[in-house]
Design an enzyme around this catalytic site. Structure first.
Site, mmCIF file in Angstrom:
data_model
loop_
_atom_site.group_PDB
_atom_site.id
_atom_site.type_symbol
_atom_site.label_atom_id
_atom_site.label_comp_id
_atom_site.label_asym_id
_atom_site.label_seq_id
_atom_site.Cartn_x
_atom_site.Cartn_y
_atom_site.Cartn_z
ATOM 1 N N ARG A 298 25.895 -24.765 2.894
ATOM 2 C CA ARG A 298 25.075 -25.689 3.688
ATOM 3 C C ARG A 298 24.059 -26.344 2.768
ATOM 4 O O ARG A 298 23.384 -25.642 2.001
ATOM 5 C CB ARG A 298 24.357 -24.950 4.801
ATOM 6 C CG ARG A 298 23.409 -25.891 5.548
ATOM 7 C CD ARG A 298 22.815 -25.252 6.744
ATOM 8 N NE ARG A 298 21.767 -24.308 6.395
ATOM 9 C CZ ARG A 298 21.157 -23.530 7.293
ATOM 10 N NH1 ARG A 298 21.519 -23.592 8.556
ATOM 11 N NH2 ARG A 298 20.204 -22.708 6.925
ATOM 12 N N CYS B 25 28.214 -20.241 13.389
ATOM 13 C CA CYS B 25 27.563 -19.478 12.314
ATOM 14 C C CYS B 25 26.155 -19.039 12.704
ATOM 15 O O CYS B 25 25.420 -18.523 11.881
ATOM 16 C CB CYS B 25 27.541 -20.273 11.012
ATOM 17 S SG CYS B 25 26.557 -21.768 11.109
ATOM 18 N N ASN C 91 21.495 -20.819 16.844
ATOM 19 C CA ASN C 91 20.059 -20.506 16.885
ATOM 20 C C ASN C 91 19.264 -21.772 17.205
ATOM 21 O O ASN C 91 18.421 -21.794 18.099
ATOM 22 C CB ASN C 91 19.578 -19.954 15.539
ATOM 23 C CG ASN C 91 20.406 -18.782 15.067
ATOM 24 O OD1 ASN C 91 21.010 -18.104 15.876
ATOM 25 N ND2 ASN C 91 20.444 -18.560 13.774
ATOM 26 N N ASP C 92 19.566 -22.840 16.450
ATOM 27 C CA ASP C 92 18.843 -24.082 16.710
ATOM 28 C C ASP C 92 19.374 -24.786 17.952
ATOM 29 O O ASP C 92 18.607 -25.404 18.693
ATOM 30 C CB ASP C 92 18.916 -25.008 15.485
ATOM 31 C CG ASP C 92 17.849 -24.646 14.472
ATOM 32 O OD1 ASP C 92 16.683 -24.488 14.889
ATOM 33 O OD2 ASP C 92 18.162 -24.499 13.282
ATOM 34 N N HIS D 234 11.163 -9.584 13.352
ATOM 35 C CA HIS D 234 11.287 -8.570 12.301
ATOM 36 C C HIS D 234 11.950 -7.303 12.822
ATOM 37 O O HIS D 234 12.804 -6.712 12.181
ATOM 38 C CB HIS D 234 9.893 -8.193 11.785
ATOM 39 C CG HIS D 234 9.514 -8.954 10.581
ATOM 40 N ND1 HIS D 234 8.444 -9.804 10.544
ATOM 41 C CD2 HIS D 234 10.079 -8.993 9.362
ATOM 42 C CE1 HIS D 234 8.360 -10.337 9.346
ATOM 43 N NE2 HIS D 234 9.335 -9.861 8.609
ATOM 44 N N ARG E 131 23.084 -20.235 3.142
ATOM 45 C CA ARG E 131 21.819 -20.928 3.420
ATOM 46 C C ARG E 131 21.117 -21.233 2.098
ATOM 47 O O ARG E 131 20.273 -20.451 1.638
ATOM 48 C CB ARG E 131 20.911 -20.056 4.289
ATOM 49 C CG ARG E 131 21.377 -19.866 5.731
ATOM 50 C CD ARG E 131 20.385 -19.004 6.490
ATOM 51 N NE ARG E 131 20.510 -19.100 7.928
ATOM 52 C CZ ARG E 131 21.076 -18.168 8.697
ATOM 53 N NH1 ARG E 131 21.586 -17.079 8.162
ATOM 54 N NH2 ARG E 131 21.136 -18.333 10.016
HETATM 55 C C1 PEP Z 1 21.465 -21.897 13.399
HETATM 56 O O1 PEP Z 1 20.555 -22.680 13.682
HETATM 57 O O2 PEP Z 1 22.134 -21.288 14.245
HETATM 58 C C2 PEP Z 1 21.802 -21.643 11.998
HETATM 59 C C3 PEP Z 1 22.865 -20.931 11.668
HETATM 60 O O3 PEP Z 1 20.941 -22.120 11.063
HETATM 61 P P1 PEP Z 1 19.508 -21.413 10.729
HETATM 62 O O4 PEP Z 1 19.450 -20.148 11.509
HETATM 63 O O5 PEP Z 1 19.512 -21.199 9.272
HETATM 64 O O6 PEP Z 1 18.563 -22.464 11.187
HETATM 65 MG MG MG Z 2 19.762 -23.963 12.137
#
Ligand code: PEP
Ligand code: MG
Length: 558
Positions: free
Chosen positions: A331, A490, A442-443, A193, A295
């Protein structure tokens, strides 16, 4: 730390910018012994004690609501959500029940909140994130009951750098960027946050700073949100010069209007990540050339039932409309893990991040994907803007092939996200089936480093500068270059101006970031050549840790 020790600390940089100011710290929350008031309330006094508790909770909620009304955007939403939690009947009822049985109001507050903290922690994901909010409400209600000042961030007399272990959402949401010119926490990750609000407010921010808890209020600090460095009691002249250099760079940045390209004219699309029509319209006000990640699952977090095809078409159409005649990448539902959808996910998975999320939801429920694609196709038809469509959490070329077939059947352009290491390793084979790739760093970081992206403790592992993660990004980009198909990024990595240049050097063709980061990314890219980006990429790929990678990139890109 003694007042004379100059010290250099470092953490995970979240919001770029440099500031030099005294440190302030938030008011202390009640100590554990303050929460365990002994004794019992006499039966005759219990109605009064219950009323006293109710009045305290109402006062806390009222104050939060008032602050929400004076804030804007995400800050207002966070404060509003915390106020709502303060009046949530479930925990209020649990506390009242205890008071009715003779427990003093303060202890009843603490026990009731702890009951829900345990429950939310077990549920994991987004629910677990609410634990900080709940404890924050507990501390405010307890302070109110005890007649103490409300815990939280003091309003400083002079511009200051706020340092804390972590900040409650309600504290970060109310910050005034004219008075809080820097933010540093010893916990928290790039997606916490604190980070989200700091980004929105443009306050230079560094999280997961080792040793920060030893820095007392009143010390002078130089914070560099680009490098992730903090200097306590720095040389004054050097600190002032660093702030001036950063201000010059910020002024140059503000003049950038796109389109995205390196200094020597190599084009790179700079796009925005959005979650609804309002976000897309706001992104239209930035130099973003299109939407690189819509998203869609975030449109339905509060839906109990699957939205109809018509309803979906209307929602998607808003985003396509906002960027008509521009590129939009939609997506398909990334339901599950930290974004569970009631109509799509099973609530009792042991490891939701490794479970039935993203494209996997459609394996047991193909109609969900078919209906969504029909909704997207209808929106394309209605707006005259046919988007690219990509699937999240693809793990194998076969999944990519099946998805692409369905998307093409609707006359749309198929792609997939690269978020699973297996998909990065086989990117060349996945590209045999789809027209583009988009890397979700991120993932990809979470799964490559085997570290929960929601965990503050593991934030240094999920740092997108980790060379292990970047090696997979480079491999994916190379596969795209070999067959001349676009490969974008992204995830949050694309929001870091320095890292964005490194990604371009690896062969990445588009960068999609939060709208607030678009200008900084595009402006930085416009100051460096493609050759510099390539050299930085090579240097970064030769490093062994995130700090080394950042330093290597800074050496080449400045
Ligand atoms: C990611 O995983 O980098 C991504 C863009 O998807 P999210 O953050 O929505 O999982
Ligand atoms: Mg992701």
């Amino acid at each position: 730390m003694t007042p004379t020790t100059p010290a250099a600390l470092s953490g995970v940089p979240v919001v770029p910018g440099v500031a030099y100011a005294p440190v302030i710290r938030p008011g202390r929350p009640p100590a554990p012994e303050d929460l365990s008031t002994p004794g019992a309330v006499a039966e005759a006094d219990r109605p009064d004690e219950t009323a006293r508790f109710g009045a305290a909770a109402t006062a806390v909620a009222e104050r939060l609501r008032e602050r929400a009304a004076h804030a804007t955007g995400a800050a207002s939403e966070v404060l509003g959500a915390t106020a709502q939690l303060a009046t949530d009947r479930a925990w209020l009822g649990a506390a009242e029940k205890r008071i009715g049985e003779g427990t003093p109001a303060i202890r009843a507050t603490a026990e009731a909140v702890e009951q829900f903290v345990e429950m939310f922690t077990k549920m994991g994901g987004l629910m677990a994130e609410r634990v900080t909010d709940l404890r924050d409400i507990r501390d405010r209600v307890v302070a109110e009951l005890a007649g103490l000042p409300e815990p939280g961030v003091p309003v400083p007399d002079v511009p200051s750098i706020l340092c804390a272990e972590d900040l409650a959402p309600a504290d970060t949401a109310g910050l005034d960027p004219a008075l809080i010119v820097g933010l540093a926490t010893s916990l928290g990750g790039p997606t916490s946050h604190t980070a989200i609000i700091a980004r929105q407010l443009g306050i230079p921010c560094v999280v997961a700073v080792t040793g920060l808890d030893d820095v007392d209020a009143g010390r002078l600090m130089l914070i560099d949100g680009t490098r992730g460095s903090l200097t306590v009691d720095p040389d004054t002249a050097e600190a002032v010069a660093a702030v001036a250099r950063a201000a010059e760079a910020a002024a140059a940045m503000a003049n950038w209007t796109g389109p995205g390209a390196t200094a020597d004219g190599h084009p790179v699309a700079v796009l925005a990540n959005v979650q609804d029509g309002a976000g897309a319209r706001a992104a239209r006000e930035t130099p973003a050339e299109g939407i690189g990640l819509f998203r869609t699952e975030l449109c339905f977090l509060n839906s109990d039932t699957e939205p109809s095809v018509e309803e979906q078409a209307r929602i998607y159409g808003e985003v396509l409309q906002a960027f008509s005649e521009h590129k939009v990448v939609v997506r398909t539902l990334d339901a599950g893990s930290d974004k569970p959808l009631k109509f799509a996910n099973s609530p009792d998975e042991a490891n939701p991040a490794l479970g039935v999320r993203g494209i996997r939801v459609s394996f047991g429920n193909p109609a969900l994907l078919d209906n969504q694609l029909a909704g997207i196709a209808a929106a394309a038809e209605q707006t005259g803007n046919a988007p690219w469509v990509m699937a999240p959490m693809i793990a194998t070329p076969e999944e990519a092939r099946d998805f692409a077939g369905k998307v093409r059947a609707h006359g749309l352009t198929p792609g997939v996200m690269i978020e699973v290491p297996a998909a990065a390793l086989l990117a060349d084979r996945i590209l045999e089936h789809v027209d583009f790739l988009s890397i979700g760093t991120n993932d990809l970081a979470q799964y490559t480093m085997a570290a929960d992206r929601m965990s503050a403790e593991l934030a240094t592992l999920t740092d997108p500068w980790q060379p292990g993660v970047l090696a997979l990004v480079a491999m994916t980009a190379k596969a795209g270059v070999a067959v001349d198909k676009p490969v974008g990024v992204c995830g949050e990595a694309a929001a870091d101006p320095l890292l964005a240049c490194v990604l371009v050097g690896m062969g990445i063709t588009s960068l999609s970031a939060a709208a607030a980061a678009v200008t900084a990314v595009g402006a930085k890219l416009s100051t460096v050549t493609l050759e510099q980006c390539r050299r930085a990429a090579e240097a970064v790929l030769g490093t062994a840790d995130a700090a080394g990678a950042r330093a290597a990139a800074l050496d080449v890109l400045g």
